[in-house]
Write a protein that holds these residues in place. Structure first.
Motif, mmCIF file in Angstrom:
data_model
loop_
_atom_site.group_PDB
_atom_site.id
_atom_site.type_symbol
_atom_site.label_atom_id
_atom_site.label_comp_id
_atom_site.label_asym_id
_atom_site.label_seq_id
_atom_site.Cartn_x
_atom_site.Cartn_y
_atom_site.Cartn_z
ATOM 1 N N THR A 225 0.954 -1.097 0.051
ATOM 2 C CA THR A 225 0.012 -0.023 0.112
ATOM 3 C C THR A 225 0.958 1.025 -0.190
ATOM 4 O OG1 THR A 225 -0.313 0.161 2.472
ATOM 5 C CG2 THR A 225 -1.686 -1.232 1.456
ATOM 6 N N SER A 226 0.267 2.498 0.053
ATOM 7 C CA SER A 226 0.988 3.702 -0.028
ATOM 8 C C SER A 226 1.569 3.833 1.351
ATOM 9 C CB SER A 226 0.287 4.709 -0.536
ATOM 10 O OG SER A 226 -0.982 5.009 0.461
ATOM 11 N N PHE A 227 1.096 3.020 2.540
ATOM 12 C CA PHE A 227 1.704 3.266 3.622
ATOM 13 C C PHE A 227 3.017 2.409 3.989
ATOM 14 C CE2 PHE A 227 -2.836 4.081 3.886
ATOM 15 C CZ PHE A 227 -2.723 5.595 4.222
ATOM 16 N N GLU A 228 3.420 1.679 2.950
ATOM 17 C CA GLU A 228 4.460 0.603 3.179
ATOM 18 C C GLU A 228 5.832 1.304 3.571
ATOM 19 O OE1 GLU A 228 6.042 -3.458 0.815
ATOM 20 O OE2 GLU A 228 5.205 -1.679 -0.272
ATOM 21 N N GLY A 229 5.764 2.553 3.503
ATOM 22 C CA GLY A 229 7.315 3.146 3.689
ATOM 23 C C GLY A 229 7.490 3.582 5.123
ATOM 24 N N LEU A 230 6.341 3.478 5.796
ATOM 25 C CA LEU A 230 6.375 3.606 7.306
ATOM 26 C C LEU A 230 6.872 2.347 8.198
ATOM 27 C CD1 LEU A 230 5.132 5.916 9.236
ATOM 28 C CD2 LEU A 230 2.937 4.733 8.955
ATOM 29 N N SER B 92 -2.979 4.765 14.479
ATOM 30 C CA SER B 92 -4.290 5.768 14.285
ATOM 31 C C SER B 92 -4.252 6.120 12.655
ATOM 32 C CB SER B 92 -3.880 7.205 14.993
ATOM 33 O OG SER B 92 -4.948 8.006 14.590
ATOM 34 N N ILE B 93 -5.356 5.592 12.186
ATOM 35 C CA ILE B 93 -5.805 5.323 10.788
ATOM 36 C C ILE B 93 -7.083 5.944 10.419
ATOM 37 C CG2 ILE B 93 -6.329 3.823 8.939
ATOM 38 C CD1 ILE B 93 -4.937 1.698 10.594
ATOM 39 N N SER B 94 -7.119 7.001 9.348
ATOM 40 C CA SER B 94 -8.451 7.665 9.109
ATOM 41 C C SER B 94 -8.386 8.005 7.757
ATOM 42 C CB SER B 94 -8.382 8.864 9.946
ATOM 43 O OG SER B 94 -7.502 9.904 9.662
ATOM 44 N N ALA B 95 -9.539 8.203 7.428
ATOM 45 C CA ALA B 95 -10.022 8.681 5.848
ATOM 46 C C ALA B 95 -9.682 10.081 5.833
ATOM 47 C CB ALA B 95 -11.676 8.318 5.636
ATOM 48 N N ASP B 96 -9.991 10.742 6.938
ATOM 49 C CA ASP B 96 -9.857 12.221 6.609
ATOM 50 C C ASP B 96 -8.393 12.401 6.820
ATOM 51 O OD1 ASP B 96 -9.857 14.941 6.980
ATOM 52 O OD2 ASP B 96 -10.821 15.007 9.094
ATOM 53 N N ALA B 97 -7.901 13.186 6.040
ATOM 54 C CA ALA B 97 -6.479 13.443 5.812
ATOM 55 C C ALA B 97 -5.818 13.996 7.311
ATOM 56 C CB ALA B 97 -6.131 14.430 4.903
ATOM 57 N N VAL B 98 -6.609 14.804 8.051
ATOM 58 C CA VAL B 98 -5.975 15.411 9.098
ATOM 59 C C VAL B 98 -6.416 14.708 10.564
ATOM 60 C CG1 VAL B 98 -5.982 17.617 10.347
ATOM 61 C CG2 VAL B 98 -6.082 17.536 8.052
ATOM 62 N N TYR C 77 1.145 10.178 5.036
ATOM 63 C CA TYR C 77 -0.039 10.884 4.247
ATOM 64 C C TYR C 77 0.215 10.756 2.735
ATOM 65 C CZ TYR C 77 -2.893 14.572 2.371
ATOM 66 O OH TYR C 77 -3.711 15.361 1.779
ATOM 67 N N SER C 78 -0.773 10.413 1.988
ATOM 68 C CA SER C 78 -0.636 10.034 0.506
ATOM 69 C C SER C 78 0.756 9.461 -0.064
ATOM 70 C CB SER C 78 -0.723 11.371 -0.183
ATOM 71 O OG SER C 78 -2.076 11.903 0.325
ATOM 72 N N GLY C 79 1.127 8.493 0.758
ATOM 73 C CA GLY C 79 2.557 7.866 0.360
ATOM 74 C C GLY C 79 3.771 8.655 0.659
ATOM 75 N N VAL D 235 3.978 15.055 11.336
ATOM 76 C CA VAL D 235 2.829 14.739 11.905
ATOM 77 C C VAL D 235 2.140 16.047 12.655
ATOM 78 C CG1 VAL D 235 1.425 13.232 13.344
ATOM 79 C CG2 VAL D 235 3.248 12.299 11.959
ATOM 80 N N GLN D 236 2.870 16.654 13.214
ATOM 81 C CA GLN D 236 2.424 17.761 14.148
ATOM 82 C C GLN D 236 2.043 18.902 12.962
ATOM 83 O OE1 GLN D 236 6.026 18.649 16.355
ATOM 84 N NE2 GLN D 236 4.969 17.562 18.442
ATOM 85 N N ALA D 237 2.678 19.104 12.051
ATOM 86 C CA ALA D 237 2.205 20.190 10.916
ATOM 87 C C ALA D 237 0.865 19.721 10.395
ATOM 88 C CB ALA D 237 3.272 20.457 9.899
ATOM 89 N N LEU D 238 0.778 18.360 9.905
ATOM 90 C CA LEU D 238 -0.411 17.844 9.297
ATOM 91 C C LEU D 238 -1.521 17.948 10.304
ATOM 92 C CD1 LEU D 238 -1.875 16.383 7.103
ATOM 93 C CD2 LEU D 238 -1.224 14.169 8.296
ATOM 94 N N ALA D 239 -1.379 17.790 11.658
ATOM 95 C CA ALA D 239 -2.237 17.871 12.689
ATOM 96 C C ALA D 239 -2.767 19.543 13.015
ATOM 97 C CB ALA D 239 -1.747 17.632 14.211
ATOM 98 N N SER D 240 -1.917 20.477 12.322
ATOM 99 C CA SER D 240 -2.319 21.761 12.465
ATOM 100 C C SER D 240 -3.158 22.553 11.623
ATOM 101 C CB SER D 240 -1.010 22.677 12.736
ATOM 102 O OG SER D 240 -0.464 22.715 11.653
ATOM 103 N N ILE D 241 -3.470 21.569 10.572
ATOM 104 C CA ILE D 241 -4.126 22.033 9.184
ATOM 105 C C ILE D 241 -5.745 22.025 9.649
ATOM 106 C CG2 ILE D 241 -4.881 21.396 7.052
ATOM 107 C CD1 ILE D 241 -2.105 20.231 6.568
ATOM 108 N N PRO D 242 -6.250 22.967 9.333
ATOM 109 C CA PRO D 242 -7.529 23.109 9.613
ATOM 110 C C PRO D 242 -8.480 21.821 9.080
ATOM 111 C CG PRO D 242 -7.134 25.147 8.855
ATOM 112 C CD PRO D 242 -6.021 24.055 8.657
ATOM 113 N N GLY D 243 -9.385 21.534 9.776
ATOM 114 C CA GLY D 243 -10.274 20.306 9.307
ATOM 115 C C GLY D 243 -11.173 20.446 8.099
ATOM 116 N N ARG D 244 -11.734 19.551 7.402
ATOM 117 C CA ARG D 244 -12.405 19.690 6.365
ATOM 118 C C ARG D 244 -13.660 20.704 6.534
ATOM 119 N NH1 ARG D 244 -17.016 17.349 3.472
ATOM 120 N NH2 ARG D 244 -16.299 17.141 1.279
ATOM 121 N N GLU D 245 -14.502 20.686 7.568
ATOM 122 C CA GLU D 245 -15.679 21.365 7.850
ATOM 123 C C GLU D 245 -15.116 22.852 8.178
ATOM 124 O OE1 GLU D 245 -14.941 18.492 9.696
ATOM 125 O OE2 GLU D 245 -16.402 17.400 8.468
#
Length: 166
Positions: free
Chosen positions: A67-72, A83-89, A112-114, A122-132
Motif C-alpha cells: 500500500t502507499s503506507f508501506e514506507g512507514l 491511528s488510521i483515518s480516511a480524513d487527511a487530518v 499521508y498520501s504515500g 505529523v504535528q504540521a499535518l495536525a495543525s491544518i484546519p479540518g474539512r468542515e
C-alpha cells in the motif's frame, strides 16, 4: 496469551480494510500510559472517526505491505498505537492533541498520501484546519463579494432617498 493463526489473519484483514480507505496513518509510542488515559484517547478517536488500535508490529507491517503506507514499516518498532483515518487530518490531530496533554504518548511517524512524515511532519499535518472549517472559510470567501454588493446597493439606495427628500 498469544493469538493463533486465524486470529492473526482476522486482525490483518481488519487493518487491511481500514488502510484501504485511509488517507493517513500515524504511529505513536504509548509506553507508560495508564489504562484510563488510553480509554479517553480511544473515545476521542471514535468521536473523530479515527480507527485507533494497538497492534503487533509484524501484523501491521503485513497489513500495509503493498500500500502507499508501506514506507512507514521502518518506523514500526516498539510499543505502538496505530491511528488510521480516511480524513487527511483526523488521525494526526487526535494523537497530537492527546500528546499535548500526556507526555508519555510520543508521536513517532506518520504517512499521508504515500509520503512518510517524521514527528514534526505529523504535528504540521495536525495543525491544518479540518474539512468542515475549510469549507466554512470557503463559503465565507464566496459570500463576501455578494454581501458587499448588497451593502453597496443598500447604501446607494439610502443616499438617493436622502437626495430625493432634500
Amino acid at each position: 496469551m498469544g493469538l493463533n493463526l486465524n486470529d492473526k489473519k482476522a486482525v490483518v484483514a481488519e487493518v487491511v480494510a481500514q488502510v484501504a480507505d485511509a488517507q493517513t496513518l500515524v504511529v505513536a509510542e504509548y509506553r507508560g500510559i495508564e489504562v484510563g488515559a488510553l480509554t479517553e484517547l480511544r473515545k476521542k478517536a471514535r468521536e473523530s472517526g479515527v480507527y485507533l488500535r494497538v497492534l503487533k508490529n509484524t501484523l501491521a507491517r503485513r497489513a500495509v505491505a503493498g500500500t502507499s503506507f508501506e514506507g512507514l514499516s521502518d518506523a514500526m518498532t516498539g510499543p505502538l498505537i496505530y491511528s488510521i483515518s480516511a480524513d487527511a487530518v483526523a488521525a494526526a490531530r487526535v494523537l497530537n492533541d492527546f500528546a499535548k496533554t500526556n507526555d508519555k504518548l510520543v508521536l513517532k511517524a506518520g504517512c499521508y498520501s504515500g509520503n512518510v512524515l517524521d514527528k514534526a511532519g505529523v504535528q504540521a499535518l495536525a495543525s491544518i484546519p479540518g474539512r468542515e472549517e475549510l469549507l466554512a472559510r470557503l463559503l465565507g470567501v464566496m459570500q463576501a463579494p455578494v454581501s458587499g454588493f448588497a451593502v453597496a446597493l443598500g447604501a446607494l439606495a439610502r443616499k438617493r432617498e436622502t437626495e430625493a427628500a432634500a
